[in-house]
Write an enzyme that holds these catalytic residues in place. Structure first.
Site, PDB file in Angstrom:
ATOM      1  N   LYS A  80       0.845  -1.200   0.000  1.00 43.91           N
ATOM      2  CA  LYS A  80       0.000   0.000   0.000  1.00 43.91           C
ATOM      3  C   LYS A  80       0.881   1.251   0.000  1.00 43.91           C
ATOM      4  O   LYS A  80       1.903   1.302   0.698  1.00 43.91           O
ATOM      5  CB  LYS A  80      -0.894  -0.043   1.252  1.00 43.91           C
ATOM      6  N   SER A 155      -9.691   2.237   3.100  1.00 41.46           N
ATOM      7  CA  SER A 155      -8.833   2.990   2.209  1.00 41.46           C
ATOM      8  C   SER A 155      -7.938   2.109   1.346  1.00 41.46           C
ATOM      9  O   SER A 155      -7.474   2.548   0.301  1.00 41.46           O
ATOM     10  CB  SER A 155      -7.952   3.944   3.028  1.00 41.46           C
ATOM     11  N   SER A 179      -9.540  -0.369   7.181  1.00 42.27           N
ATOM     12  CA  SER A 179      -9.039  -0.269   5.807  1.00 42.27           C
ATOM     13  C   SER A 179      -8.358  -1.512   5.258  1.00 42.27           C
ATOM     14  O   SER A 179      -8.032  -1.568   4.079  1.00 42.27           O
ATOM     15  CB  SER A 179      -8.079   0.912   5.679  1.00 42.27           C
TER      16      SER A 179
HETATM   17  N1  GLN Z   1     -12.778   4.170   6.450  1.00 47.34           N
HETATM   18  C1  GLN Z   1     -12.204   4.574   7.708  1.00 47.34           C
HETATM   19  C2  GLN Z   1     -11.883   6.027   7.643  1.00 47.34           C
HETATM   20  O1  GLN Z   1     -12.212   6.638   6.710  1.00 47.34           O
HETATM   21  C3  GLN Z   1     -11.008   3.737   8.006  1.00 47.34           C
HETATM   22  C4  GLN Z   1      -9.747   4.224   7.431  1.00 47.34           C
HETATM   23  C5  GLN Z   1      -8.569   3.348   7.702  1.00 47.34           C
HETATM   24  O2  GLN Z   1      -8.673   2.280   8.306  1.00 47.34           O
HETATM   25  N2  GLN Z   1      -7.427   3.833   7.278  1.00 47.34           N
HETATM   26  O3  GLN Z   1     -11.310   6.588   8.530  1.00 47.34           O
END
Ligand code: GLN
Length: 504
Positions: A80, A155, A179
């Site tokens: 990532k 994400s 994410s």
């Molecule tokens: N979707 C969650 C957010 O927007 C989780 C993000 C993540 O785990 N990096 O914060």
């Protein structure tokens, strides 16, 4: 050799060890697959073909010389783009870091390279890991391989899509609120958020430091176990790093695959699974519970009443920490610098212009929210209250784990939604993480494994949570679920995904 890209990492590792295939061949097969399908999927932001093939050649040479190699040596991996890689661009999905090439490797990348895994490239993501759909990337959408009009989750949509589209057998994700697990759920892959502090955060571009955790994204539970053991362990360069040894996840996955869960107490979380959950998601969840009982596990209904406040607490704590972590992106140190077109050129004006242009809307929204929540007069009311809720959630989990060995829920209330569907409604987007966020607030580990397809023909995920430092339980239960379901489906869920059009 049959289609190399369809092998799991463990199968590929075996073929490499047995000499049926070389790492150069395996790596090239994945690079070819990326060239063929990534124009449609857009899982990758950067592909590092030359560096990957260099690693592959070195591993092949070392194997030929009879060197002692890591079991995954020669198996390619995607990383990532929030994880820094020396000499390879790292953007965290943000235009503000366009062109930045880190001078060092994250500890997990150092471990991956030392073990001889060719790094195929860097995967797309929501900007600074804020989002649930990868639509907040500064570099365009990633598409779900099950249906290119749908989101791959976020994400870490790029890592999940790369693995689901057979562009990489392994990938690294990061999970601050879901994410890793949410993208795994909506792409029919396996994703693990390890115990907070058990995998080094050194070299991860921080979103919310008290929540962030890197972990594996794979197609099988066993592959995740291998990768978890490779990247886990104490790191003196990370002050939040635990000193515990990594639990034996590979052995736990092996034990789970044998299918006997006699004596295991499984808690079904009352608060995660009612209103707002798609009927097809709940149906697959209940069927998976039946499989667990069939394997000898005992089901217990467990209430964690404060989970109802998890989302609210998270969206104060995360923006507060993010606003502080993102202050360093000011046009002076990294990447983009924008000089105002008119008027005087002062440091403040360059910083404002750079941040104005370099950050996307979601990032700005959270910086504003977090700065407000931390400001004098509001700190106690917002940030302080959220931290108290966090403690209550931790106590709920602690009490639950007195009664049960693991907790389970659907990973996500829905299957993959359509691109654009929730883009104008941040709250609807945030709700997608209602079942994953509590684990981050409590620091406990969690896995998402495929549980089948919903009525819309799209993947559903089954989440297992375990107490802090008991990550091996995720693998035991995850592998048992996987084995039982795959024998029902006659193979892995991803075998049911539609073939992708191949670019020429
Ligand atoms: N979707 C969650 C957010 O927007 C989780 C993000 C993540 O785990 N990096 O914060």
């Amino acid at each position: 050799m049959t289609d190399l890209v369809r092998l799991s990492a463990a199968q590929l590792a075996q073929a490499l060890t047995g000499g049926q295939v070389s790492s150069v061949e395996a790596t090239q097969a994945h690079l070819d697959r990326i060239a063929a399908v990534d124009p449609a999927v857009h899982a990758f932001l950067h592909v590092s073909a030359d560096a990957a093939l260099d690693t592959a050649r070195a591993v092949d040479r070392a194997r030929g010389a009879g060197d002692d190699l890591h079991p995954l040596a020669g198996v390619p991996i995607a990383v990532k783009d929030v994880v820094v890689t020396r000499g390879q661009p790292t953007t965290a999905g943000s235009r503000i870091l366009e062109g930045w090439v880190p001078p060092y490797d994250a500890t997990i990348v150092t471990k991956i390279k030392a073990a001889g895994l060719p790094v195929l490239g860097k995967t797309n993501m929501d900007e600074f890991a804020m989002g649930s759909s990868t639509e907040h990337s500064g570099y365009g959408n990633t598409h779900n391989p099950w249906d290119l009009d749908r989101i791959p989750g976020g994400s870490g949509g790029g890592s999940a899509a790369a693995v689901a589209a057979f562009e990489a057998p392994l990938a690294i994700g990061t999970d601050t609120g879901g994410s890793i697990r949410q993208p795994a759920s909506v792409t029919g892959t396996v994703g693990v958020k390890p115990t907070y502090g058990s995998v080094s955060r050194y070299g991860l571009i921080a979103l919310a430091s008290s929540l962030d955790q890197a972990g594996p994204v794979t197609r099988t539970v066993l592959d995740a176990a291998w990768l978890h053991q490779l990247i886990g362990g104490h790191d003196p360069l990370d002050s939040t790093s635990l000193t515990d040894p990594v639990p034996d996840c590979v052995a736990a996955a092996g034990a789970g695959a044998a299918g006997d869960l006699t004596g295991l107490r499984v808690g079904v979380i009352t608060e995660l699974g009612g209103e707002g959950y798609q009927p097809g998601v709940l149906a697959r969840f209940r069927e998976t519970l039946d499989l667990l009982t069939g394997a000898g596990a005992e089901l217990v209904e467990v209430s964690c009443p404060h989970l109802d406040y998890a989302l609210g607490a998270y969206y104060l704590i995360l923006p507060a920490e993010a606003s502080s972590n993102l202050a360093k992106f000011d046009g002076m140190r990294f990447g983009l610098r924008v000089t105002p077109e008119s008027g005087s050129v002062t440091t403040e004006r360059v910083m404002a212009a750079t941040r104005g242009q370099g950050f996307g809307d979601e990032v700005k929204r959270r910086i504003i929210l977090g700065t407000y929540a931390l400001s004098a007069g509001y700190y106690d009311a917002y940030y302080g209250s959220a931290q108290k809720v966090r403690t209550l959630i931790q106590r709920d989990f602690a009490a639950a784990f007195e009664r049960v060995d693991v907790l389970v829920s659907p990973t996500v209330p829905t299957t993959a939604f359509r691109l654009g569907e929730k883009l104008d409604d941040p709250l609807a987007m945030y709700l997608n993480d209602v079942a994953t966020i509590p684990a981050n607030l409590a620091g406990i580990p969690g896995i998402s494994v495929p549980a089948g397809l919903s009525d819309d023909g799209l993947p559903v995920g089954f989440q297992v949570l375990a107490p802090v430092r008991a990550d091996d339980r995720l693998y035991r239960v995850g592998a048992a679920v996987e084995a039982a379901l795959e024998s029902r489906w006659g193979g892995p869920l991803l075998a049911q995904a539609p073939e992708l059009e191949v670019a020429r």
